[in-house]
Design a protein around this motif. Structure first.
Motif, PDB file in Angstrom:
ATOM      1  N   GLY A 109      66.251 122.409  51.844  1.00 27.06           N
ATOM      2  CA  GLY A 109      66.435 123.851  51.849  1.00 27.06           C
ATOM      3  C   GLY A 109      67.182 124.393  53.046  1.00 27.06           C
ATOM      4  N   LEU A 110      67.511 123.519  54.006  1.00 28.49           N
ATOM      5  CA  LEU A 110      68.233 123.943  55.212  1.00 28.49           C
ATOM      6  C   LEU A 110      69.699 123.508  55.131  1.00 28.49           C
ATOM      7  N   PRO A 111      70.574 124.113  55.934  1.00 29.82           N
ATOM      8  CA  PRO A 111      72.000 123.775  55.863  1.00 29.82           C
ATOM      9  C   PRO A 111      72.316 122.307  56.147  1.00 29.82           C
ATOM     10  N   ASP A 141      75.878 101.730  47.898  1.00 28.74           N
ATOM     11  CA  ASP A 141      75.481 101.876  49.307  1.00 28.74           C
ATOM     12  C   ASP A 141      73.998 102.246  49.385  1.00 28.74           C
ATOM     13  N   ASP A 142      73.142 101.252  49.226  1.00 30.47           N
ATOM     14  CA  ASP A 142      71.700 101.518  49.239  1.00 30.47           C
ATOM     15  C   ASP A 142      71.232 102.064  50.583  1.00 30.47           C
ATOM     16  N   GLU A 143      71.780 101.518  51.669  1.00 30.61           N
ATOM     17  CA  GLU A 143      71.369 101.975  52.995  1.00 30.61           C
ATOM     18  C   GLU A 143      71.779 103.432  53.205  1.00 30.61           C
ATOM     19  N   GLY A 144      73.024 103.747  52.866  1.00 35.94           N
ATOM     20  CA  GLY A 144      73.498 105.115  53.015  1.00 35.94           C
ATOM     21  C   GLY A 144      72.731 106.083  52.135  1.00 35.94           C
ATOM     22  N   LEU A 145      72.412 105.667  50.920  1.00 35.69           N
ATOM     23  CA  LEU A 145      71.666 106.532  50.016  1.00 35.69           C
ATOM     24  C   LEU A 145      70.261 106.771  50.549  1.00 35.69           C
ATOM     25  N   GLY A 146      69.659 105.739  51.127  1.00 37.56           N
ATOM     26  CA  GLY A 146      68.338 105.902  51.718  1.00 37.56           C
ATOM     27  C   GLY A 146      68.345 106.879  52.874  1.00 37.56           C
ATOM     28  N   LYS A 147      69.381 106.801  53.722  1.00 36.63           N
ATOM     29  CA  LYS A 147      69.497 107.718  54.859  1.00 36.63           C
ATOM     30  C   LYS A 147      69.668 109.154  54.379  1.00 36.63           C
ATOM     31  N   GLU A 148      70.497 109.344  53.353  1.00 40.81           N
ATOM     32  CA  GLU A 148      70.715 110.696  52.850  1.00 40.81           C
ATOM     33  C   GLU A 148      69.457 111.247  52.181  1.00 40.81           C
ATOM     34  N   THR A 149      68.695 110.383  51.520  1.00 39.07           N
ATOM     35  CA  THR A 149      67.436 110.812  50.907  1.00 39.07           C
ATOM     36  C   THR A 149      66.441 111.248  51.963  1.00 39.07           C
ATOM     37  N   LEU A 150      66.339 110.472  53.046  1.00 38.94           N
ATOM     38  CA  LEU A 150      65.446 110.831  54.143  1.00 38.94           C
ATOM     39  C   LEU A 150      65.886 112.141  54.781  1.00 38.94           C
ATOM     40  N   ASN A 151      67.190 112.291  54.959  1.00 41.94           N
ATOM     41  CA  ASN A 151      67.719 113.527  55.547  1.00 41.94           C
ATOM     42  C   ASN A 151      67.387 114.724  54.663  1.00 41.94           C
ATOM     43  N   TRP A 152      67.532 114.555  53.356  1.00 44.11           N
ATOM     44  CA  TRP A 152      67.213 115.638  52.422  1.00 44.11           C
ATOM     45  C   TRP A 152      65.726 115.999  52.485  1.00 44.11           C
ATOM     46  N   MET A 153      64.859 114.995  52.616  1.00 44.68           N
ATOM     47  CA  MET A 153      63.416 115.249  52.696  1.00 44.68           C
ATOM     48  C   MET A 153      63.063 115.984  53.989  1.00 44.68           C
ATOM     49  N   ASP A 162      78.642 125.085  55.313  1.00 45.80           N
ATOM     50  CA  ASP A 162      78.926 125.179  53.875  1.00 45.80           C
ATOM     51  C   ASP A 162      78.063 126.271  53.246  1.00 45.80           C
ATOM     52  N   PRO A 163      78.653 127.179  52.477  1.00 45.66           N
ATOM     53  CA  PRO A 163      77.838 128.171  51.770  1.00 45.66           C
ATOM     54  C   PRO A 163      76.954 127.490  50.722  1.00 45.66           C
ATOM     55  N   ARG A 164      75.827 128.089  50.442  1.00 48.20           N
ATOM     56  CA  ARG A 164      74.938 127.538  49.415  1.00 48.20           C
ATOM     57  C   ARG A 164      75.667 127.512  48.070  1.00 48.20           C
TER      58      ARG A 164
END
Length: 212
Positions: A177-179, A161-173, A62-64
């Motif tokens: 700044g990366l793809p 979806d608290d579990e899914g949101l937590g996973k996405e937050t961890l992934n973002w952390m 995905d482009p920025r």
């Protein structure tokens, strides 16, 4: 437009050896697009045929500022029409076959999965390959898919979806700044900023024979 080897193996219950591969014939209309390679992995007792067609493209491409472009492209193809059939006509033809076609966009790959009883192989195979090689890209399909993806983020992920949101937050952390840092279906801002023309251009650049 099926090769005899595909039909013979499928209609005989998958008698070809595991790993045997054949390809869809190309025509002037499909020249330059992806050939559909089929690796036959038979299960003789099952009357069902499953196709998995994978492209080496995902949300990391995905482009920025356009986060969600790959998911939107894949789902507009998989949940849309063909050059000759509208989305409604596709679903009307699949229903009596008890067949299904799904697009599965992920971070590094995107897979189109189709399943059908072997008795309906001919008609199904034509629809499946036409969806991938000659997608309709109807504005109505594009808008419907984009609205659904935005709702998944705003309503489902954030709201229930608290579990899914937590996973996405961890992934973002981990990948800030990366793809790989954003959800594979994109972001609300990214999705809302994508146009149908950008989807068509992304398809032309990434859903190619070399990427399959």
């Amino acid at each position: 437009m099926l090769l005899a080897a595909v039909l013979a193996a499928a209609l005989a219950g998958g008698s070809a050896g595991a790993g045997e591969t054949t390809k869809m014939e190309r025509t002037p209309e499909t020249a330059g697009r992806s050939e559909v390679s089929l690796s036959l992995l038979p299960i003789p007792a099952s009357p069902l045929l499953t196709f998995r067609i994978e492209f080496r493209v995902g949300s990391i491409d995905d482009p920025r500022g356009k986060e969600g472009l790959n998911a939107l492209t894949a789902l507009t193809i998989g949940q849309g029409g063909t050059k000759d059939l509208t989305y409604r006509e596709v679903t009307d033809r699949l229903y009596p076959m008890a067949a299904s076609i799904h697009a599965q966009p992920d971070r590094e790959v995107t897979t189109f999965v189709g399943e059908v009883h072997r008795d309906h192989l001919r008609g199904f195979y034509q629809i499946l390959t036409d969806l991938i090689l000659k997608p309709r890209f109807d504005p109505a399909d594009f808008g419907r898919v984009r609205d659904n993806l935005v709702a998944q983020l705003e309503t489902n992920l954030r709201g229930s979806d608290d579990e899914g949101l937590g996973k996405e937050t961890l992934n973002w952390m981990m990948y800030e700044g990366l793809p790989a840092g954003h959800p594979n279906i994109g972001t609300v801002q990214g999705l809302k900023g994508i146009t149908l023309e950008e989807v068509k251009a992304f398809y032309g650049a990434h859903y190619t024979r070399d990427q399959m």
